[in-house]
Design an enzyme around this catalytic site. Structure first.
Site, PDB file in Angstrom:
ATOM      1  N   ASP A  83      33.104  42.681  41.408  1.00 23.65           N
ATOM      2  CA  ASP A  83      34.256  41.932  41.921  1.00 23.65           C
ATOM      3  C   ASP A  83      35.281  42.761  42.694  1.00 23.65           C
ATOM      4  OD1 ASP A  83      32.952  40.393  40.054  1.00 23.65           O
ATOM      5  OD2 ASP A  83      34.731  39.851  38.925  1.00 23.65           O
ATOM      6  N   GLN A 126      35.505  46.398  40.928  1.00 20.77           N
ATOM      7  CA  GLN A 126      34.833  46.750  39.689  1.00 20.77           C
ATOM      8  C   GLN A 126      33.766  47.794  39.995  1.00 20.77           C
ATOM      9  OE1 GLN A 126      35.304  44.734  36.171  1.00 20.77           O
ATOM     10  NE2 GLN A 126      37.031  45.518  37.359  1.00 20.77           N
ATOM     11  N   GLU A 130      36.060  32.032  36.158  1.00 23.47           N
ATOM     12  CA  GLU A 130      36.469  33.413  36.400  1.00 23.47           C
ATOM     13  C   GLU A 130      37.311  33.500  37.675  1.00 23.47           C
ATOM     14  OE1 GLU A 130      33.124  36.235  34.431  1.00 23.47           O
ATOM     15  OE2 GLU A 130      32.569  35.464  36.402  1.00 23.47           O
TER      16      GLU A 130
END
Length: 517
Positions: free
Chosen positions: A55, A71, A237
């Protein structure tokens, strides 16, 4: 480029043989020479120098610099203990790789989140003359998760006083605890000018939760949204809540992005959106239809930039899918980001549509081009050679609704994009596009309904990179993003007319896209 590398290496060996005191060509130098030239390596999309990435995080503009945090697991090309990787750019195209920004600490791994410029130093973490950049992220405590506790995800803060070059963890972490939800993560924070407060959009399993704060360090719950709306095939999310002016009319609406995994329309990961209203406390939407930002399989967890010039809503997504993200056939690195896109909102046939389209700066990468116009008889086709294959932009306009666009290479591999006017459907078939057998769900067709596409001529814009295709129809009203792994560059493009009347293709152009590394 590979031929040049081999020649240079041979010269180095000759010099070493002639003079024993000359230094050997180090393995590190060789790797640096070959970096960003590996098979399947994107040439104009961001990818990490090496190892695993997922991400995008902390998207923020400040002092002329676009920050891309992400990430990152620095030890392997599969997911592992999460850090925040970091890259910067002045144009969102050419990126400078930076040292790791955030490391796991005693509170847990560093999961997704956002970053803001605390311009008025509300947090007290900087000064009036040097306001801090503040990162807000999810801590993930693996030990608590393994022990069966429900409170293993909390929210933390770190701050930078040198425009993101280094960060300090806040001593009072975590700043938002959790005792109710197994999944409690991905804070997106923004400053609400109307209410004069910070707002945090956070997801908790199957819904959005909104919090407010005066100082980024103490948070109060305000409201929730979505438990009974939208797609719920998997966990929610990476929320993002922002206001957009509706194009061409005196109206503004709020847009909420929610990524979901699994449950996307073509399997695995995807990003849905809601159009509604936000009153400073609560987001509401009367939207009944499930709407998707991108119908392809490989645009996930995307969020937008804070503090952009002219308040542009700039977006980047992770160009992968959790169905097969750990198994794609790359070796030194894994994963890339989408092209940066600008989001806009239009009203078509009384329906709000969120457009996403490459930022104008992408045009600066476009080099040589071949332009033409032609007619294709019913059942016929036109063939065009691709000199730059998987480093190309293909652009044309047409009123036709029955088309078949096929990319082919010398290995017999082909990628097919087909539009069916009767069914109002666009299909992307990558089943024979190259390597597909690394995971059972990767091959096959992806479908995108075109139910609200206006009549008349529309633009088709296609970007091919070494391992991706991005399709934009009608300036990004409909978008498909997908990974591909051809073992040779596509060298031929065929446009077929699958309808019963001649098709007119206008303003057709093929352009090379310059590499960014």
């Amino acid at each position: 480029m590979m031929r040049i590398t081999v020649i240079l290496f041979s010269i180095s060996l000759v010099l070493v043989g002639a003079c024993k005191e000359a230094p050997n060509l180090s393995k590190k130098a060789t790797e640096k020479t070959l970096m960003y030239q590996e098979q399947f390596r994107p040439q104009y999309h961001f990818s990490p120098p090496e190892k695993w990435m997922n991400d995008p995080n902390g998207l923020l503009y400040n002092q002329g610099v676009y920050h891309l945090f992400y990430q990152f697991y620095p030890e392997d090309i599969v997911w592992g203990p999460m850090h925040w990787g970091h890259a910067t750019s002045t144009d969102m195209l050419h990126w400078e790789n930076k040292p790791i920004a955030l490391y796991p600490d005693k509170h847990g791994l560093i999961f997704s989140g956002s970053a803001v410029l605390d311009e008025n130093n509300t947090s007290g973490l900087g000064t009036a003359k040097n306001p801090p950049l503040v990162a807000i992220f999810t801590y993930h405590d693996m030990d608590k998760e393994k022990a069966g506790s429900i409170d293993f995800q909390t929210q933390g803060v770190a701050y930078s006083l040198d425009n993101g070059e280094s960060f300090t963890m806040y001593e009072g972490n975590p700043v938002l605890l959790n005792s109710e939800f197994k999944d409690f993560r991905d804070p997106k924070v923004f400053w609400d000018k109307k209410t004069g407060q910070w707002v945090m959009a956070l997801v908790a399993g199957d819904h959005l939760r909104l919090y407010r704060s005066d100082n980024l360090l103490e948070w109060t719950y305000m409201s929730r949204f979505g438990a009974t709306q939208g797609a719920h095939g998997g966990v929610w999310e990476c929320p993002d809540l922002f206001e957009l002016q509706v194009e061409g009319i005196d109206e503004s609406k709020w847009v909420l992005l929610i990524s979901i995994n699994p449950g996307a329309p073509n399997g695995g990961s995807g990003t849905q959106y809601f159009v509604g209203d936000y009153d400073g406390t609560t987001f509401i939407s009367d939207q009944e239809e499930i709407k998707w930002l991108d119908w392809g399989t490989d645009n996930y967890a995307g969020v937008t930039y804070n503090n952009t010039p002219d308040n542009k809503r700039l977006f980047i997504g992770w160009m992968s899918n959790w169905n097969y993200a750990r198994e794609t056939p790359t070796e030194a690195w894994r994963s890339a980001m989408t092209l940066p896109r600008i989001l806009s909102l239009s009203k078509i046939n009384d329906t709000y549509e969120l457009f996403n389209y490459p930022i104008p700066e992408v045009d600066s990468l476009l080099l040589e081009e071949t332009t033409m116009r032609f007619a294709i008889p019913a059942g016929g086709h036109e063939s065009i050679g691709l000199e730059n294959g998987n480093q190309s932009e293909i652009l044309f306009t047409t009123a036709a609704r029955d088309l078949k666009v096929t990319f082919k290479n010398e290995q017999g591999q082909q990628l097919i994009l087909e539009m069916d006017g009767t069914e109002k459907l666009c299909t992307l078939d990558r089943s024979q596009s190259g390597l597909t057998d690394f995971q059972e769900t990767f091959a096959g067709s992806q479908q995108m309904p075109l139910n609200n596409l206006p009549g008349g001529e529309v633009e088709f814009r296609i970007f091919l990179d070494a391992s991706s295709i991005e399709v934009f129809i009608n300036k990004g009203q409909y978008t498909m993003t997908a990974q591909i792994f051809p073992t040779a560059s596509y060298s031929d493009l065929e446009i077929g007319n699958t309808g019963t009347t001649p098709s007119q293709i206008q303003d057709f152009a093929v352009k090379e896209v310059a590499g960014i590394w």
